[in-house]
Design a protein around this motif. Structure first.
Motif, PDB file in Angstrom:
ATOM      1  N   VAL A 348      -7.739  34.311 -25.801  1.00 41.00           N
ATOM      2  CA  VAL A 348      -6.722  33.272 -25.605  1.00 41.00           C
ATOM      3  C   VAL A 348      -7.318  31.896 -25.877  1.00 41.00           C
ATOM      4  CG1 VAL A 348      -5.154  32.197 -23.942  1.00 41.00           C
ATOM      5  CG2 VAL A 348      -5.487  34.680 -23.914  1.00 41.00           C
ATOM      6  N   LYS A 349      -8.489  31.633 -25.358  1.00 42.50           N
ATOM      7  CA  LYS A 349      -9.139  30.334 -25.545  1.00 42.50           C
ATOM      8  C   LYS A 349      -9.421  30.063 -27.031  1.00 42.50           C
ATOM      9  CE  LYS A 349     -13.078  27.538 -24.063  1.00 42.50           C
ATOM     10  NZ  LYS A 349     -13.497  27.188 -25.443  1.00 42.50           N
ATOM     11  N   LEU A 350      -9.932  31.062 -27.740  1.00 43.45           N
ATOM     12  CA  LEU A 350     -10.241  30.885 -29.159  1.00 43.45           C
ATOM     13  C   LEU A 350      -8.981  30.594 -29.963  1.00 43.45           C
ATOM     14  CD1 LEU A 350     -12.876  33.735 -29.699  1.00 43.45           C
ATOM     15  CD2 LEU A 350     -13.302  31.264 -29.625  1.00 43.45           C
ATOM     16  N   VAL A 351      -7.894  31.259 -29.632  1.00 44.44           N
ATOM     17  CA  VAL A 351      -6.622  30.990 -30.321  1.00 44.44           C
ATOM     18  C   VAL A 351      -6.132  29.587 -29.983  1.00 44.44           C
ATOM     19  CG1 VAL A 351      -4.189  31.668 -30.469  1.00 44.44           C
ATOM     20  CG2 VAL A 351      -5.971  33.420 -30.500  1.00 44.44           C
ATOM     21  N   SER A 352      -6.334  29.162 -28.721  1.00 45.09           N
ATOM     22  CA  SER A 352      -5.915  27.808 -28.344  1.00 45.09           C
ATOM     23  C   SER A 352      -6.718  26.760 -29.116  1.00 45.09           C
ATOM     24  CB  SER A 352      -6.102  27.596 -26.840  1.00 45.09           C
ATOM     25  OG  SER A 352      -7.469  27.406 -26.495  1.00 45.09           O
ATOM     26  N   ASP A 353      -7.941  27.124 -29.517  1.00 44.45           N
ATOM     27  CA  ASP A 353      -8.792  26.201 -30.283  1.00 44.45           C
ATOM     28  C   ASP A 353      -8.475  26.214 -31.777  1.00 44.45           C
ATOM     29  OD1 ASP A 353     -10.140  25.362 -28.015  1.00 44.45           O
ATOM     30  OD2 ASP A 353     -11.735  26.867 -28.214  1.00 44.45           O
ATOM     31  N   GLY A 354      -7.514  27.032 -32.168  1.00 48.05           N
ATOM     32  CA  GLY A 354      -7.075  27.020 -33.562  1.00 48.05           C
ATOM     33  C   GLY A 354      -7.369  28.274 -34.361  1.00 48.05           C
ATOM     34  N   GLN A 355      -8.079  29.239 -33.777  1.00 52.05           N
ATOM     35  CA  GLN A 355      -8.347  30.475 -34.517  1.00 52.05           C
ATOM     36  C   GLN A 355      -7.112  31.378 -34.515  1.00 52.05           C
ATOM     37  OE1 GLN A 355     -11.977  32.629 -33.968  1.00 52.05           O
ATOM     38  NE2 GLN A 355     -13.148  30.831 -33.319  1.00 52.05           N
ATOM     39  N   THR A 356      -6.991  32.200 -35.539  1.00 54.00           N
ATOM     40  CA  THR A 356      -5.882  33.142 -35.586  1.00 54.00           C
ATOM     41  C   THR A 356      -6.161  34.301 -34.637  1.00 54.00           C
ATOM     42  OG1 THR A 356      -6.871  34.477 -37.347  1.00 54.00           O
ATOM     43  CG2 THR A 356      -5.491  32.603 -38.023  1.00 54.00           C
ATOM     44  N   TRP A 357      -5.133  35.054 -34.335  1.00 50.91           N
ATOM     45  CA  TRP A 357      -5.278  36.242 -33.505  1.00 50.91           C
ATOM     46  C   TRP A 357      -6.326  37.185 -34.086  1.00 50.91           C
ATOM     47  CZ3 TRP A 357      -5.086  39.413 -29.538  1.00 50.91           C
ATOM     48  CH2 TRP A 357      -4.976  40.791 -29.723  1.00 50.91           C
ATOM     49  N   ASP A 358      -6.242  37.433 -35.374  1.00 47.28           N
ATOM     50  CA  ASP A 358      -7.174  38.357 -36.029  1.00 47.28           C
ATOM     51  C   ASP A 358      -8.616  37.855 -35.951  1.00 47.28           C
ATOM     52  OD1 ASP A 358      -5.332  40.337 -36.844  1.00 47.28           O
ATOM     53  OD2 ASP A 358      -4.667  39.066 -38.493  1.00 47.28           O
ATOM     54  N   ALA A 359      -8.796  36.560 -36.203  1.00 45.66           N
ATOM     55  CA  ALA A 359     -10.156  35.999 -36.181  1.00 45.66           C
ATOM     56  C   ALA A 359     -10.727  36.021 -34.774  1.00 45.66           C
ATOM     57  CB  ALA A 359     -10.133  34.580 -36.728  1.00 45.66           C
ATOM     58  N   ALA A 360      -9.907  35.667 -33.790  1.00 48.51           N
ATOM     59  CA  ALA A 360     -10.369  35.652 -32.402  1.00 48.51           C
ATOM     60  C   ALA A 360     -10.703  37.062 -31.929  1.00 48.51           C
ATOM     61  CB  ALA A 360      -9.310  35.029 -31.501  1.00 48.51           C
ATOM     62  N   PHE A 361      -9.862  38.017 -32.292  1.00 46.19           N
ATOM     63  CA  PHE A 361     -10.092  39.407 -31.893  1.00 46.19           C
ATOM     64  C   PHE A 361     -11.415  39.915 -32.467  1.00 46.19           C
ATOM     65  CE2 PHE A 361      -9.798  43.973 -31.921  1.00 46.19           C
ATOM     66  CZ  PHE A 361      -9.129  44.285 -30.737  1.00 46.19           C
ATOM     67  N   LEU A 362     -11.646  39.642 -33.743  1.00 43.16           N
ATOM     68  CA  LEU A 362     -12.877  40.085 -34.407  1.00 43.16           C
ATOM     69  C   LEU A 362     -14.104  39.471 -33.748  1.00 43.16           C
ATOM     70  CD1 LEU A 362     -14.463  41.472 -36.661  1.00 43.16           C
ATOM     71  CD2 LEU A 362     -13.941  39.493 -38.129  1.00 43.16           C
ATOM     72  N   LYS A 363     -14.035  38.196 -33.405  1.00 42.07           N
ATOM     73  CA  LYS A 363     -15.183  37.511 -32.815  1.00 42.07           C
ATOM     74  C   LYS A 363     -15.528  38.080 -31.437  1.00 42.07           C
ATOM     75  CE  LYS A 363     -17.153  32.963 -31.895  1.00 42.07           C
ATOM     76  NZ  LYS A 363     -16.988  31.503 -32.053  1.00 42.07           N
ATOM     77  N   VAL A 364     -14.518  38.378 -30.655  1.00 38.23           N
ATOM     78  CA  VAL A 364     -14.752  38.858 -29.284  1.00 38.23           C
ATOM     79  C   VAL A 364     -15.115  40.337 -29.249  1.00 38.23           C
ATOM     80  CG1 VAL A 364     -13.691  39.268 -27.026  1.00 38.23           C
ATOM     81  CG2 VAL A 364     -13.302  37.100 -28.209  1.00 38.23           C
ATOM     82  N   TYR A 365     -14.408  41.150 -30.042  1.00 34.69           N
ATOM     83  CA  TYR A 365     -14.585  42.599 -29.932  1.00 34.69           C
ATOM     84  C   TYR A 365     -15.435  43.219 -31.037  1.00 34.69           C
ATOM     85  CZ  TYR A 365     -11.114  42.067 -26.304  1.00 34.69           C
ATOM     86  OH  TYR A 365     -10.460  41.673 -25.162  1.00 34.69           O
ATOM     87  N   GLY A 366     -15.824  42.399 -32.025  1.00 32.36           N
ATOM     88  CA  GLY A 366     -16.715  42.899 -33.062  1.00 32.36           C
ATOM     89  C   GLY A 366     -16.095  43.904 -34.003  1.00 32.36           C
ATOM     90  N   ILE A 367     -14.789  43.931 -34.077  1.00 28.95           N
ATOM     91  CA  ILE A 367     -14.056  44.848 -34.930  1.00 28.95           C
ATOM     92  C   ILE A 367     -12.724  44.192 -35.263  1.00 28.95           C
ATOM     93  CG2 ILE A 367     -13.028  46.010 -32.936  1.00 28.95           C
ATOM     94  CD1 ILE A 367     -13.055  48.618 -34.477  1.00 28.95           C
TER      95      ILE A 367
END
Length: 387
Positions: A348-367
Motif C-alpha cells: 500500500v505504501k509503495l503504491v501511495s508513493d507512485g508505484q503501480t500495483w504490479d511493481a509494488a507487488f514484485l518488489k515486496v514479494y519477489g515475484i
C-alpha cells in the motif's frame, strides 16, 4: 531346672495377652469398662451391661485402601501443519498458512508499544457498546501497524437501529460530508441486519469510523472481540499512507489497488490482530471458511483467478465483491504467511508513493503478480475445498 522353668514362665506371661485377644467374643466377661481389644477383624469395647462388664458386639475395622502409585503420562506435543516457506511450496503446505501468519502478527504486536492515537468513542443514546474491550482492541491495531503512518486521532461512532437518524446527524456534524450521512442506513438495514461498518480519513490526521450494532448484541466473535474494530482501523491506516500525496485523488488512493486486496488486507488485520492465541485465531478464521462463492461457479482455482481479475485495480464487479471477506482474506493471509505481517501495508505504501500495483507487488514479494496469481488461487482453492 529352676532356671529353665523361670524362662518358660516369662515366655508364657508374654504370649498370654495375644491369646486373650484372639479369644474375645461378644458377651464374654471383661474386667474394666472402656478397655478395647481386637480379634477377627473387629474392635471390641468393654461395657457395663446391667451389673456385669462384658464385651460389646464389636465394630468391623475397615481395611486401608491401597494408595495407587502415580503414573506419569507422557506429554504429547500437538502436531502442527508444516508452514510454507515460499511460493514454491505454498500449495503443498497450504494448511500451515494460518500458523505462519499468526506467528508474524503475534510477534509484531508483542515487539511494539502502543502508538499514541487518541480514541473518541461515541455511542448513540439508545445503543449499548458491544464490548468493554473495544478500546484495547483499537490499541492492538496501533501495534499491528507500528512503523507506518497512522492517524493522530479518530472517532468511532456506534449506533443501533433506533439511533440511525442520530448517527447520520452526528457524522454530518463531525465531517460535513453528505456521503457519510448515508453510511448508517447502509450499515444497518434492519434490526437483524445491523452489523456493517465503515472508515475513512476525512480530515488531516483524523480518522473516522462507524459501527452498526445488532439489538441485543452481536452473535459472533468478529463483532464482539475486536475483529471489526481493527478491520476498520486498518482502512484508516491504508488511507493515511496516501494522505498529502498526488495518488490520494484515486478514491483516497485505494482505487489504485485491487479491491480484494484492500478488503482482504483489512480483514486479515482484524482477524489476526484481535486473536490472543493461535487457537483463538484458528477459531476466528474457521468462520470465514463457511462462506459461499457468491457470483462464482465454485471455489476452483480457475474461479478464484477470475475473481482476482474482476476486482483488479480500476475494476469493480458487485456480483462477486462480497468474496473479498473470504477469498480476499485468505489470499492476503497467504501473502502475510510468506513475507510477514508488514508486507501488505508495505505494498500500500509503495503504491501511495507512485508505484503501480504490479511493481509494488514484485518488489515486496519477489515475484510478479501474473506469476503469483495462479499459485495463490490454487492455495486458496485447497483451503476451501479441503476445509
Amino acid at each position: 531346672m529352676r532356671k529353665a522353668f523361670a524362662a518358660l514362665t516369662v515366655f508364657a506371661l508374654v504370649i498370654t495377652p495375644l491369646q486373650a485377644d484372639a479369644a474375645v467374643k461378644a458377651g464374654d466377661a471383661c474386667k474394666k469398662a472402656g478397655t478395647t481389644s481386637t480379634a477377627n477383624g473387629k474392635k471390641y469395647t468393654c461395657i457395663k451391661s446391667g451389673k456385669k462388664l462384658v464385651w460389646n458386639k464389636g465394630a468391623v475395622i475397615p481395611k486401608p485402601s491401597p494408595t495407587p502409585t502415580p503414573t506419569s503420562k507422557p506429554t504429547v506435543a500437538p502436531v502442527l501443519d508444516k508452514v510454507p516457506t515460499g511460493f514454491n511450496d505454498l500449495v503443498e503446505n497450504f494448511k500451515g498458512v494460518y500458523i505462519s501468519a499468526w506467528n508474524s502478527s503475534d510477534a509484531k504486536i508483542r515487539e511494539n508499544k502502543p502508538v499514541d492515537v487518541k480514541q473518541n468513542i461515541i455511542v448513540g443514546p439508545k445503543t449499548k457498546l458491544p464490548s468493554s474491550g473495544i478500546p484495547s482492541m483499537f490499541v492492538r491495531g496501533t501495534q499491528f501497524f507500528a512503523g507506518y503512518a497512522q492517524p493522530k486521532s479518530f472517532d468511532a461512532v456506534y449506533y443501533a437501529y433506533d439511533d440511525i437518524d442520530w448517527a447520520s446527524q452526528k457524522l454530518l456534524e463531525l465531517y460535513g460530508n453528505p456521503d457519510q450521512v448515508l453510511a448508517p442506513s447502509r450499515n444497518c438495514r434492519s434490526r437483524q441486519f445491523c452489523n456493517g461498518a465503515g472508515a475513512n480519513v476525512p480530515k488531516t490526521d483524523t480518522g473516522v469510523s462507524n459501527f452498526a450494532v445488532v439489538d441485543g448484541g452481536h452473535p459472533d466473535d468478529y463483532h464482539l472481540k475486536g475483529g471489526i474494530e481493527i478491520h476498520e482501523y486498518a482502512h484508516m491506516v491504508q488511507y493515511m499512507q496516501f494522505q498529502g500525496k498526488p495518488t490520494a485523488g484515486y478514491s483516497g488512493g485505494l482505487g489504485l489497488l485491487p479491491n480484494w486486496f484492500v478488503e482482504g488486507h483489512a480483514h486479515t488485520a482484524g482477524n489476526l490482530g484481535s486473536a490472543l492465541s493461535l487457537t483463538e485465531y484458528k477459531k476466528y478464521r474457521s468462520e470465514w471458511l463457511k462462506a459461499r462463492p457468491a457470483g462464482l461457479k465454485d471455489y476452483s482455482a480457475e474461479s478464484i483467478e477470475g475473481f482476482y481479475e474482476k476486482l483488479a485495480p480500476g475494476k469493480f464487479d458487485s456480483t462477486v465483491s462480497s468474496n473479498v471477506y473470504s477469498i480476499g482474506y485468505f489470499t492476503v493471509e497467504a501473502l502475510v504467511a510468506l513475507k510477514g505481517v508488514d508486507s501488505a501495508i508495505e505494498v500500500v505504501k509503495l503504491v501511495s508513493d507512485g508505484q503501480t500495483w504490479d511493481a509494488a507487488f514484485l518488489k515486496v514479494y519477489g515475484i510478479t503478480w501474473k506469476e503469483a496469481a495462479p499459485i495463490l488461487a490454487k492455495s486458496v482453492s485447497r483451503t476451501f475445498l479441503e476445509r
